[in-house]
Design a protein around this motif. Structure first.
Motif, PDB file in Angstrom:
ATOM      1  N   ILE A  58       0.861  -1.184   0.000  1.00  0.00           N
ATOM      2  CA  ILE A  58       0.000   0.000   0.000  1.00  0.00           C
ATOM      3  C   ILE A  58       0.891   1.226   0.000  1.00  0.00           C
ATOM      4  O   ILE A  58       1.668   1.432   0.940  1.00  0.00           O
ATOM      5  CB  ILE A  58      -0.916  -0.005   1.242  1.00  0.00           C
ATOM      6  CG1 ILE A  58      -1.855  -1.225   1.195  1.00  0.00           C
ATOM      7  CG2 ILE A  58      -1.710   1.300   1.330  1.00  0.00           C
ATOM      8  CD1 ILE A  58      -2.499  -1.566   2.517  1.00  0.00           C
ATOM      9  N   ASP A  81       9.820  -5.760   5.175  1.00  0.00           N
ATOM     10  CA  ASP A  81       9.157  -4.901   6.161  1.00  0.00           C
ATOM     11  C   ASP A  81       8.183  -3.917   5.514  1.00  0.00           C
ATOM     12  O   ASP A  81       7.495  -3.184   6.210  1.00  0.00           O
ATOM     13  CB  ASP A  81      10.205  -4.080   6.928  1.00  0.00           C
ATOM     14  CG  ASP A  81      10.868  -4.896   8.039  1.00  0.00           C
ATOM     15  OD1 ASP A  81      10.431  -6.033   8.288  1.00  0.00           O
ATOM     16  OD2 ASP A  81      11.820  -4.376   8.663  1.00  0.00           O
ATOM     17  N   GLN A 132       9.271  -1.484   3.368  1.00  0.00           N
ATOM     18  CA  GLN A 132       9.973  -0.259   2.958  1.00  0.00           C
ATOM     19  C   GLN A 132      10.129  -0.327   1.435  1.00  0.00           C
ATOM     20  O   GLN A 132      10.484  -1.372   0.892  1.00  0.00           O
ATOM     21  CB  GLN A 132      11.350  -0.163   3.620  1.00  0.00           C
ATOM     22  CG  GLN A 132      11.336  -0.331   5.146  1.00  0.00           C
ATOM     23  CD  GLN A 132      10.623   0.785   5.887  1.00  0.00           C
ATOM     24  OE1 GLN A 132      10.247   1.812   5.296  1.00  0.00           O
ATOM     25  NE2 GLN A 132      10.409   0.597   7.174  1.00  0.00           N
ATOM     26  N   PRO A 158       9.686   4.069  11.410  1.00  0.00           N
ATOM     27  CA  PRO A 158      10.132   4.723  10.182  1.00  0.00           C
ATOM     28  C   PRO A 158       9.578   4.072   8.914  1.00  0.00           C
ATOM     29  O   PRO A 158       9.414   2.855   8.850  1.00  0.00           O
ATOM     30  CB  PRO A 158      11.652   4.574  10.229  1.00  0.00           C
ATOM     31  CG  PRO A 158      11.975   4.407  11.670  1.00  0.00           C
ATOM     32  CD  PRO A 158      10.829   3.639  12.241  1.00  0.00           C
ATOM     33  N   PHE A 159       9.307   4.915   7.936  1.00  0.00           N
ATOM     34  CA  PHE A 159       8.870   4.450   6.614  1.00  0.00           C
ATOM     35  C   PHE A 159       9.736   5.136   5.563  1.00  0.00           C
ATOM     36  O   PHE A 159      10.117   6.292   5.730  1.00  0.00           O
ATOM     37  CB  PHE A 159       7.383   4.783   6.406  1.00  0.00           C
ATOM     38  CG  PHE A 159       6.816   4.283   5.088  1.00  0.00           C
ATOM     39  CD1 PHE A 159       7.043   2.985   4.664  1.00  0.00           C
ATOM     40  CD2 PHE A 159       6.065   5.123   4.279  1.00  0.00           C
ATOM     41  CE1 PHE A 159       6.530   2.525   3.450  1.00  0.00           C
ATOM     42  CE2 PHE A 159       5.546   4.677   3.067  1.00  0.00           C
ATOM     43  CZ  PHE A 159       5.786   3.369   2.655  1.00  0.00           C
ATOM     44  N   SER A 160      10.016   4.413   4.499  1.00  0.00           N
ATOM     45  CA  SER A 160      10.887   4.946   3.446  1.00  0.00           C
ATOM     46  C   SER A 160      10.318   6.201   2.790  1.00  0.00           C
ATOM     47  O   SER A 160      11.061   7.044   2.316  1.00  0.00           O
ATOM     48  CB  SER A 160      11.109   3.870   2.377  1.00  0.00           C
ATOM     49  OG  SER A 160       9.860   3.363   1.921  1.00  0.00           O
ATOM     50  N   ARG A 189      14.411  -2.164  11.791  1.00  0.00           N
ATOM     51  CA  ARG A 189      13.437  -3.059  11.183  1.00  0.00           C
ATOM     52  C   ARG A 189      12.155  -2.922  12.007  1.00  0.00           C
ATOM     53  O   ARG A 189      12.189  -2.396  13.117  1.00  0.00           O
ATOM     54  CB  ARG A 189      13.915  -4.519  11.291  1.00  0.00           C
ATOM     55  CG  ARG A 189      15.276  -4.827  10.640  1.00  0.00           C
ATOM     56  CD  ARG A 189      15.137  -5.003   9.144  1.00  0.00           C
ATOM     57  NE  ARG A 189      13.968  -5.777   8.790  1.00  0.00           N
ATOM     58  CZ  ARG A 189      13.950  -7.104   8.625  1.00  0.00           C
ATOM     59  NH1 ARG A 189      15.046  -7.799   8.754  1.00  0.00           N
ATOM     60  NH2 ARG A 189      12.818  -7.726   8.306  1.00  0.00           N
ATOM     61  N   THR A 190      11.057  -3.443  11.501  1.00  0.00           N
ATOM     62  CA  THR A 190       9.826  -3.374  12.294  1.00  0.00           C
ATOM     63  C   THR A 190      10.026  -4.100  13.629  1.00  0.00           C
ATOM     64  O   THR A 190       9.633  -3.614  14.686  1.00  0.00           O
ATOM     65  CB  THR A 190       8.652  -3.983  11.507  1.00  0.00           C
ATOM     66  OG1 THR A 190       8.559  -3.316  10.241  1.00  0.00           O
ATOM     67  CG2 THR A 190       7.338  -3.811  12.247  1.00  0.00           C
ATOM     68  N   LEU A 236       0.564   2.692   6.564  1.00  0.00           N
ATOM     69  CA  LEU A 236      -0.186   1.430   6.530  1.00  0.00           C
ATOM     70  C   LEU A 236       0.624   0.266   5.965  1.00  0.00           C
ATOM     71  O   LEU A 236       0.459  -0.876   6.406  1.00  0.00           O
ATOM     72  CB  LEU A 236      -1.491   1.620   5.734  1.00  0.00           C
ATOM     73  CG  LEU A 236      -2.479   0.451   5.815  1.00  0.00           C
ATOM     74  CD1 LEU A 236      -2.859   0.130   7.255  1.00  0.00           C
ATOM     75  CD2 LEU A 236      -3.744   0.756   5.010  1.00  0.00           C
ATOM     76  N   ASN A 237       1.514   0.541   5.014  1.00  0.00           N
ATOM     77  CA  ASN A 237       2.251  -0.574   4.407  1.00  0.00           C
ATOM     78  C   ASN A 237       3.087  -1.363   5.412  1.00  0.00           C
ATOM     79  O   ASN A 237       3.254  -2.566   5.279  1.00  0.00           O
ATOM     80  CB  ASN A 237       3.148  -0.062   3.266  1.00  0.00           C
ATOM     81  CG  ASN A 237       3.491  -1.162   2.278  1.00  0.00           C
ATOM     82  OD1 ASN A 237       2.656  -2.016   1.969  1.00  0.00           O
ATOM     83  ND2 ASN A 237       4.730  -1.176   1.793  1.00  0.00           N
ATOM     84  N   ILE A 238       3.607  -0.651   6.418  1.00  0.00           N
ATOM     85  CA  ILE A 238       4.415  -1.315   7.448  1.00  0.00           C
ATOM     86  C   ILE A 238       3.558  -2.335   8.205  1.00  0.00           C
ATOM     87  O   ILE A 238       3.978  -3.462   8.462  1.00  0.00           O
ATOM     88  CB  ILE A 238       4.992  -0.258   8.422  1.00  0.00           C
ATOM     89  CG1 ILE A 238       5.878   0.739   7.670  1.00  0.00           C
ATOM     90  CG2 ILE A 238       5.719  -0.900   9.589  1.00  0.00           C
ATOM     91  CD1 ILE A 238       7.062   0.132   6.974  1.00  0.00           C
ATOM     92  N   PHE A 248       0.620  -3.558   7.153  1.00  0.00           N
ATOM     93  CA  PHE A 248       0.126  -4.527   6.170  1.00  0.00           C
ATOM     94  C   PHE A 248       1.143  -5.644   5.927  1.00  0.00           C
ATOM     95  O   PHE A 248       0.801  -6.826   5.890  1.00  0.00           O
ATOM     96  CB  PHE A 248      -0.192  -3.791   4.866  1.00  0.00           C
ATOM     97  CG  PHE A 248      -0.631  -4.683   3.742  1.00  0.00           C
ATOM     98  CD1 PHE A 248      -1.894  -5.266   3.746  1.00  0.00           C
ATOM     99  CD2 PHE A 248       0.216  -4.950   2.668  1.00  0.00           C
ATOM    100  CE1 PHE A 248      -2.302  -6.089   2.702  1.00  0.00           C
ATOM    101  CE2 PHE A 248      -0.174  -5.766   1.627  1.00  0.00           C
ATOM    102  CZ  PHE A 248      -1.441  -6.341   1.646  1.00  0.00           C
ATOM    103  N   LYS A 249       2.410  -5.248   5.753  1.00  0.00           N
ATOM    104  CA  LYS A 249       3.424  -6.262   5.448  1.00  0.00           C
ATOM    105  C   LYS A 249       3.718  -7.160   6.641  1.00  0.00           C
ATOM    106  O   LYS A 249       4.064  -8.321   6.481  1.00  0.00           O
ATOM    107  CB  LYS A 249       4.733  -5.606   4.968  1.00  0.00           C
ATOM    108  CG  LYS A 249       4.661  -5.019   3.587  1.00  0.00           C
ATOM    109  CD  LYS A 249       4.225  -6.027   2.531  1.00  0.00           C
ATOM    110  CE  LYS A 249       5.367  -6.764   1.903  1.00  0.00           C
ATOM    111  NZ  LYS A 249       4.891  -7.575   0.736  1.00  0.00           N
ATOM    112  N   TYR A 261      -1.790  -7.627   9.542  1.00  0.00           N
ATOM    113  CA  TYR A 261      -2.612  -6.855  10.478  1.00  0.00           C
ATOM    114  C   TYR A 261      -2.790  -7.611  11.798  1.00  0.00           C
ATOM    115  O   TYR A 261      -2.680  -7.052  12.878  1.00  0.00           O
ATOM    116  CB  TYR A 261      -3.989  -6.544   9.871  1.00  0.00           C
ATOM    117  CG  TYR A 261      -3.948  -5.576   8.695  1.00  0.00           C
ATOM    118  CD1 TYR A 261      -3.014  -4.542   8.658  1.00  0.00           C
ATOM    119  CD2 TYR A 261      -4.848  -5.682   7.644  1.00  0.00           C
ATOM    120  CE1 TYR A 261      -2.976  -3.651   7.596  1.00  0.00           C
ATOM    121  CE2 TYR A 261      -4.825  -4.799   6.577  1.00  0.00           C
ATOM    122  CZ  TYR A 261      -3.884  -3.784   6.554  1.00  0.00           C
ATOM    123  OH  TYR A 261      -3.845  -2.907   5.508  1.00  0.00           O
TER     124      TYR A 261
END
Lengths: 405, 265
Positions: free
Chosen positions: A287, A300, A302, B48-50, B72-73, B97-99, B101-102, B105
């Motif tokens: 997403i 992760d 990213q 953190p997110f890219s 890392r997460t 959300l991607n963090i 989601f991956k 959930y």
């Protein structure tokens, strides 16, 4: 909410194959997205809007674009008959103008005075700057610093047209980062500003809207081929970054199962290398940029840096409808490397006397591979999404030729 | 549903923010403790997110420092686990959300529950997409903290009515980062939210001085401060905890003043 969904089983709008698409964007922009959605769905059925759009496409953008029979290529490759859909002949030199005219008209109807846009290779930025000049609107373009360096000619062209170009220095400084910056700008100022999204990506309704305005490509090619050959093509080939020219090239054929649809991604140094932009082949579901789709990302979530020689194709995601077409098996997606694309850049120049954009040359390279495997009574329509003047200097550099810009 | 909204009962809340693993693991743990001891009511930890599209330069730079540290997460969960040995301060995560989601959930929300993380702030998940995660979050008593912006307009009602935990009221348009001016309709916006729900409100985006914190706490039930604290981390690096505790005390005092003044009205 109106039932506008592409999917039959969910009531959320803009969901493709029950999976991809949707709206994943900060709340600050949601009211504006709702306005855009409403305006788009009202105006596309409005005869006055359609007349205005049609007039600009014909009298300003130089449509319809030619469907050109590439006789030399056909004979040289010795297989399927090759037709080139010449979006490179549009005003501003690429398919981007089709969508920009549509969205800018929408912006005008919404009372906006200022257009903002991201650009990769610069073609979408040039198209947006062009229409802003025509409509007397302010225009600001966000372009990754990496891309402003490799597409200097387009930067100057945009400035010449009165746009302000912002080199984006965050992240990997390419298209993805330009989209981040444009979204941020729109979140800061949406009152008088319209974000002209250049590719078939982003939150609903952008993917649907971009497809709608780009579908003129396939509507025309279908009619043109019928007039010339009285048949449908066997295959339609187009390059895919975010996927706007491809979705436009496919749109009118999606419901014709005999027409094979092939999207050509930028494999960079190779689909299985770390230097690639082959999102559908190598990506996983994620997403980002307002949509659920396929992305090149780590475990992760990213987003990975991506690579292609082409500034218009090095995007880590792909439009949600392409992800859906791949999932459903309706379209096939293949990778073409830098080397193959550069070879095709030279090939089509020498065979047909056409200097095509390096993005489009990814599609041409695939045609070179596939046409000889097909029979002479089969037909390929390949979209040339843009012209290659902008690429001449960087291809010369790639080939080690020293030219003074 | 978590106990987050209880915190705001007759109490103006201060919710500071730090980015996990900025500049390293131990400093983040110490920063969380310093925030708690300095008087934070809830500590918001950024994963953190890219490509943090809602964040300004200060937080983007912090994310990059965390990536340099190899975040890392799972590192973020380890940081919370380490902090939990010294503090019971309520914690919420802020991430994209991607963090989540991956990670999955379910797995993510379960991990939050294990670590005593009460809520998630997800700036790129609007009301329309909340059903992706809300049923899962509910299962683990995790609140999904919605954001309401000055541009929310007719959307305020549905967002407010669906909210739990607290509501993050965005002070101004655009992205995070220190500001000297805010949307001038904040008072009316908070009043409108109040007309639909008892879920408390906290104002964030741009708040950095004690004076602003007091003003915002006077309008809403709490105040969120991010970039100003992250900026201290950027400048003080491993020495940030002391400076952060001092800063937190100054904001705590300002927010308490707002509470006292409101009690006297």
């Amino acid at each position: 909410m109106k039932n506008l969904t592409e999917s039959k089983t969910t009531k959320r709008p803009g969901i493709f194959a029950d999976t991809y698409g949707g709206q994943y964007i900060p709340e600050t922009l949601m009211t504006e997205l709702e306005k855009v959605d409403k305006a788009f769905h009202t105006l596309k059925d409005d005869p006055d809007f359609q007349a205005e759009l049609h007039d600009l496409l014909i009298n300003y953008a130089n449509r319809p674009s030619l469907l050109y029979y590439a006789k030399n290529m056909t004979e040289d490759l010795g297989g399927a008959k090759i037709y080139l859909k010449r979006e490179d002949l549009n005003h501003t030199g690429a398919h981007k103008i089709n969508n920009v005219i549509g969205q800018a008209l929408l912006a005008k109807h919404l009372g906006k005075k200022r257009l903002i846009a991201e650009t990769g290779a610069g073609q979408h930025g040039v198209a947006t700057a062009t229409i802003a000049a025509l409509f007397g609107m302010d225009c600001e373009i966000f372009m990754g610093k990496e891309d402003t360096d490799r597409q200097k000619l387009n930067v100057y062209r945009m400035e010449l047209l009165g746009a302000k170009v912002h080199p984006v220095t965050t992240g990997s400084m390419v298209l993805k980062d330009a989209i981040n910056a444009t979204l941020q700008e729109w979140a800061s100022r949406s009152e008088d500003t319209f974000y002209v999204m250049g590719s078939a990506v982003g939150p609903y309704p952008f993917p649907e809207m971009v497809k709608y305005f780009q579908s003129v490509i396939s509507k025309e090619s279908k009619q043109q081929l019928k007039a010339k050959e009285n048949t449908l093509p066997d295959m339609v080939v187009a390059c895919v970054g975010g996927g706007s020219n491809a979705i436009g090239s496919f749109a009118d054929y999606i419901d014709d199962p005999s027409v094979k649809l092939v999207g050509v991604e930028a494999a960079g140094k190779g689909v299985n290398s770390d230097k690639t932009a082959a999102t559908i082949e190598r990506g996983t579901v994620g997403i980002f940029h307002g949509m659920k789709s396929l992305f090149l990302q780590n475990e992760d979530g990213q987003i990975n840096p991506v690579y292609s020689i082409s500034a218009g194709l090095d995007y880590p995601g792909v439009g949600p409808e392409h992800a859906a077409l791949a999932k459903e098996g309706r379209a096939q997606y293949v990778g073409i490397t830098d080397d193959e694309a550069v070879q095709a850049f030279e090939y089509i120049a020498r065979q047909e006397g056409i200097v095509a954009a390096i993005e489009s040359c990814h599609a041409v390279a695939y045609v070179e591979k596939i046409a000889p495997t097909m029979s002479k009574d089969q037909i390929i329509v390949c979209t040339l999404s843009g012209r290659g003047d902008k690429d001449v200097a960087s291809i010369a550099k790639y080939k080690g030729v020293d030219i003074d810009e | 549903m978590s106990n987050l909204s209880e915190i705001f009962k007759n109490h103006k809340a201060f919710i500071p923010f730090v980015v996990a693993d900025d500049p390293d693991f131990d400093t983040t743990v110490a920063n969380i403790i310093a925030l708690a001891e300095g008087g934070a009511d809830i500590v918001e930890i950024g994963i953190p997110f890219s490509d943090p599209i809602a964040d300004g330069g200060v937080i983007q730079a912090a994310d990059l420092r965390a990536f340099d540290a190899g975040v890392r997460t799972k590192t973020v969960f380890e940081i919370v686990e380490a902090a939990r040995k010294q503090t019971n301060v309520p914690i919420v995560f802020l991430t994209y959300l991607n963090i989540v989601f991956k990670y999955g959930y379910d797995a993510f929300c379960q991990k939050c529950q294990e670590l005593g993380v009460s809520g998630l702030v997800i700036p790129d998940m609007p009301y329309e997409s909340r059903e992706d995660i809300v049923p899962t979050a509910d299962k683990y008593d995790i609140d999904i903290i919605p954001l309401i912006a000055p541009t929310s307009g007719h959307r305020v009602e549905k967002i407010a009515k669906a909210a739990s935990g607290f509501i993050y009221v965005v002070s101004s348009l655009g992205i995070t980062g220190e500001r000297n001016e805010f949307f001038n309709g904040l008072k009316d916006l908070v009043a409108e939210i109040k007309s639909y729900t008892d879920v408390p409100t906290a104002i964030g985006f741009g708040v950095h001085t004690p004076k602003q914190a007091k003003a915002m706490a006077g309008i809403a039930d709490g105040v969120i401060i991010g970039s100003a604290i992250v900026d201290i981390v950027a400048k003080q690096k491993q020495n940030a905890p002391q400076a952060i505790e001092k800063y937190t005390q100054s904001i705590r005092a300002a927010v308490d003043e707002a509470q006292t003044e409101e009690a006297h009205v």
